[in-house]
Motif scaffolding. Sequence first.
Motif, short mmCIF file in Angstrom:
data_model
loop_
_atom_site.label_atom_id
_atom_site.label_comp_id
_atom_site.label_asym_id
_atom_site.label_seq_id
_atom_site.Cartn_x
_atom_site.Cartn_y
_atom_site.Cartn_z
N ILE A 1 11.06 12.18 -1.56
CA ILE A 1 10.65 10.75 -1.97
C ILE A 1 11.58 10.12 -2.74
O ILE A 1 11.81 8.81 -2.68
CB ILE A 1 9.19 10.87 -2.49
CG1 ILE A 1 8.20 11.18 -1.71
CG2 ILE A 1 8.57 9.54 -3.03
CD1 ILE A 1 6.89 11.62 -2.23
N LYS A 2 12.26 11.00 -3.86
CA LYS A 2 13.11 10.37 -4.73
C LYS A 2 14.17 9.78 -4.02
O LYS A 2 14.83 8.78 -4.22
CB LYS A 2 13.46 11.04 -5.80
CG LYS A 2 12.32 11.42 -6.87
CD LYS A 2 12.86 12.27 -8.11
CE LYS A 2 11.79 12.45 -8.97
NZ LYS A 2 12.30 13.37 -10.15
N ASN B 1 0.99 -1.19 -0.09
CA ASN B 1 -0.20 0.07 0.07
C ASN B 1 1.05 1.35 -0.21
O ASN B 1 0.62 2.05 -0.66
CB ASN B 1 -0.82 0.05 1.11
CG ASN B 1 -1.89 -1.16 1.17
OD1 ASN B 1 -2.12 -1.60 -0.06
ND2 ASN B 1 -2.30 -1.56 2.27
N PHE B 2 2.02 1.30 0.71
CA PHE B 2 2.92 2.28 0.89
C PHE B 2 3.62 2.56 -0.62
O PHE B 2 3.80 3.82 -0.97
CB PHE B 2 4.01 2.33 1.89
CG PHE B 2 4.71 3.21 2.08
CD1 PHE B 2 4.51 4.43 2.63
CD2 PHE B 2 6.03 3.16 1.43
CE1 PHE B 2 5.43 5.49 2.72
CE2 PHE B 2 7.11 4.30 1.79
CZ PHE B 2 6.57 5.50 2.41
N SER B 3 3.91 1.41 -1.19
CA SER B 3 4.36 1.51 -2.61
C SER B 3 3.71 2.37 -3.62
O SER B 3 3.88 3.15 -4.27
CB SER B 3 4.77 0.43 -3.06
OG SER B 3 5.56 0.54 -4.19
N GLU B 4 2.20 1.67 -3.57
CA GLU B 4 1.14 2.36 -4.40
C GLU B 4 1.08 3.96 -4.27
O GLU B 4 0.89 4.65 -4.99
CB GLU B 4 -0.26 1.62 -4.12
CG GLU B 4 -0.01 0.11 -4.78
CD GLU B 4 -1.46 -0.60 -4.43
OE1 GLU B 4 -2.42 0.08 -3.78
OE2 GLU B 4 -1.70 -1.64 -4.82
N GLN B 5 0.85 4.28 -2.89
CA GLN B 5 0.88 5.72 -2.56
C GLN B 5 1.98 6.47 -3.32
O GLN B 5 1.65 7.61 -3.95
CB GLN B 5 0.51 5.88 -1.18
CG GLN B 5 -0.67 5.41 -0.53
CD GLN B 5 -0.89 5.61 1.03
OE1 GLN B 5 0.11 6.14 1.43
NE2 GLN B 5 -1.80 5.23 1.48
N ILE B 6 2.95 6.10 -3.21
CA ILE B 6 4.20 6.70 -3.54
C ILE B 6 4.15 6.94 -4.95
O ILE B 6 4.44 7.93 -5.64
CB ILE B 6 5.61 5.91 -3.42
CG1 ILE B 6 5.82 5.97 -1.62
CG2 ILE B 6 6.87 6.64 -3.76
CD1 ILE B 6 7.04 5.34 -1.06
N ASN B 7 3.68 5.73 -5.68
CA ASN B 7 3.77 5.79 -7.30
C ASN B 7 2.74 7.01 -7.63
O ASN B 7 2.77 7.63 -8.55
CB ASN B 7 3.23 4.53 -7.82
CG ASN B 7 4.25 3.50 -7.79
OD1 ASN B 7 5.45 3.92 -7.70
ND2 ASN B 7 4.12 2.42 -7.57
N LYS B 8 1.57 7.13 -6.92
CA LYS B 8 0.43 7.91 -7.44
C LYS B 8 0.88 9.42 -6.98
O LYS B 8 0.97 10.21 -8.02
CB LYS B 8 -0.62 7.77 -6.37
CG LYS B 8 -1.55 6.70 -6.84
CD LYS B 8 -2.63 6.50 -5.75
CE LYS B 8 -3.49 5.24 -6.32
NZ LYS B 8 -4.81 5.02 -5.11
#
Length: 707
Positions: free
Chosen positions: A700-701, A627-634
């Motif tokens: 984030i990057k 879930n954390f990874s999906e939020q970061i992609n968005k």
Amino acid sequence: MNKPKTCTDTFRFETQPFFEQLRKAISNRTVNTQNLIECKDDMLFAWNPSDCCVIAFNWRLAQTKGDDNVNFQTLIPSTPVDYVVNKVTASHEGQYLALSGSRGVAIMEIPCRYGPNGQYKEGKPRILCTTHILDENYFASNTLVCIQQVRWHPASPKDSNLMVLLSNNSIRTYDEAKLQHIWKIGPTPCAPTRSSLPYLNSLGDTAVDFDISAPRVTAMANANTTLNTTNNDTTVNGGASTKNVEWPLVILFGNGNLYIALIGLDTDKPRIQGPLTIYPSTKDNYGLDSCTILALPSNPTTLVVAESSGRLFHMILVESEAELNNSENYDENGLKYEPCEWIVNVVEVVELEFGLKSTENKDDENNQIFLKADINNDSRYFVYHNAGLHAISIEFLPTLQRYFEDNGDSIDIESILSNFKGNSEYLVALDAKLNAVVGFCLLQSPPGLVLVLSSGQVVTLNVITNPSFLRNIRSSASSSENPKETTESAMLNSKVFSGSFVESIRQMLASGTTQPILKLNERTPKESLELLLDAFQRLRDQYISKHDSVRQKIEQRVKILRVLDEQQRQEVAELLQEKCKLRENAEHLAEKYEEINDRQQALMKSLHEILRLINLRMPSALVAERNFSEQINKIHAITKDLANNIAACKKKMEKQQRITTTDKPAKVLTLQPKQETVLKEIIGESNTQIETQINEIKRIKKTLNMD
């Protein structure tokens, strides 16, 4: 000058004028055992047979002053008492005295007390008191009728109701001089011609004594709100129910039968039940020569029945659990007997010891026995007779009373009462032909007893309220001297001797009798020798034989303990060897444990490191990480769109600048100050948001290593 107190006169009463006057009145008189003295609170009353009057004495005042100058007061009856008085009984509140003998009874009103010393009429020496002779003509005309017992009714409103038991199986109740009721409790004895002894007396079917048990309250329905007295019971009406207060009179007949008469204050005809069933049953019905009964104030009621032979029966009066049949029995005279609601359980039998007997009447085994309840201890009573005075303690009574107060659902009487045994103490030994009992009474605050003998001697003794205190003091006396040694010995005894063995030794050494105080006149050398030999024989029978049996039992116990000691020593040696082996094995196992523990710690560290690496290599092993990874992609996509929009805006701005520089100067538009302020605020907010998003994207990057 005060006379020092002796071991037989602890209250120093013998030198008081009260007892000197009583000594003169009874001197040179041959009397049987009787009771001419009575105590009520701090007043002592005694009947003076020579002057036919009552003498009163404030004994507590004499104890407070500590001298012999407290004079007695003479209470003169207003009506002469011309019969032989052998008993003085005070009412419950101390307002009346009952002067009774075998051929008459009188009620004397006690005057008021006032003054600094609490005496009658401020210490007046001689006072005329109102006296009522009860049924004088009746006793004069009926020469075969004798008075067996007199007792005051406990529920008398004016403390003036007296019940008199006669030898014709009837009880007469009086309110002062007024005859209220005549209750028939058995068949009327009839005497044959040329004989002065009725048939029933010789057969033992005559009531010899009675006592009053605890009252009971029963409810009746359909009653008015009034105060009534029925034919059988005292009733108190209220609303739709009536409460009947019934007083059970436990009546003892000479043949040992027990009856109960349910009476009230205004009962015309009592309800009689009996004879009561006695358990366990015997052939002789627990005695054929019963003479006295006593009801002790306990729950349930404890009865003491005495035989003239010296046996005392301790009984418990309980309600019967069996269903009552409605059948009623009638005797020859039409007297109705209802079914019994009570039964009697005999708990124990106590044999009295008559230590001294007259040499002229050695074969006479029957004595008139009198019982008196202890006013200081409900589980003890006193017995006085021709041979002296006894104190009897009922050991099971406190335990039984506590059980019933706890409202137990069921009770096994045998299991509770089997461990208790009555304690009999022979306090005073007498020779009835030479020195009979004239009076006996009990004192309160401090507790004590007074015994007056026909020789004029006065015995006063202190009484322990709770006899168990004496046993506790005796057991703790040695421990107070050397507590350390006592504690060690107690621990040793508890290990060596079991509780049952110690208890059995105590029971074997327990003495059922005590050495009484001897009150004797001059005796011949032969009589003195017989008394000495009798004492030696009693010592052999009661003490030496017990110690011999105890010695044999202890020797047997020692042999058993020696065998056990040898066996235990062998087992201890074997256990020591096993202990050494176990210690060596324990050391070897401890070394192995340390090695294994070190290996386990190293393996655990390696395992933790492997698990950490696996978790790092897994892309999204957990749901939270996914879930954390999906939020970061968005967020990354949004920031990319925003960056494209910013670049487009910059290009348009550059294009507009070029156009404005090459074209002719256009008309300058001017904004109002308010509009300019709003635009600046909007542009500032946009720049702030853009900078915030750019910083977030960079962070984030950097976190994801996406440079």
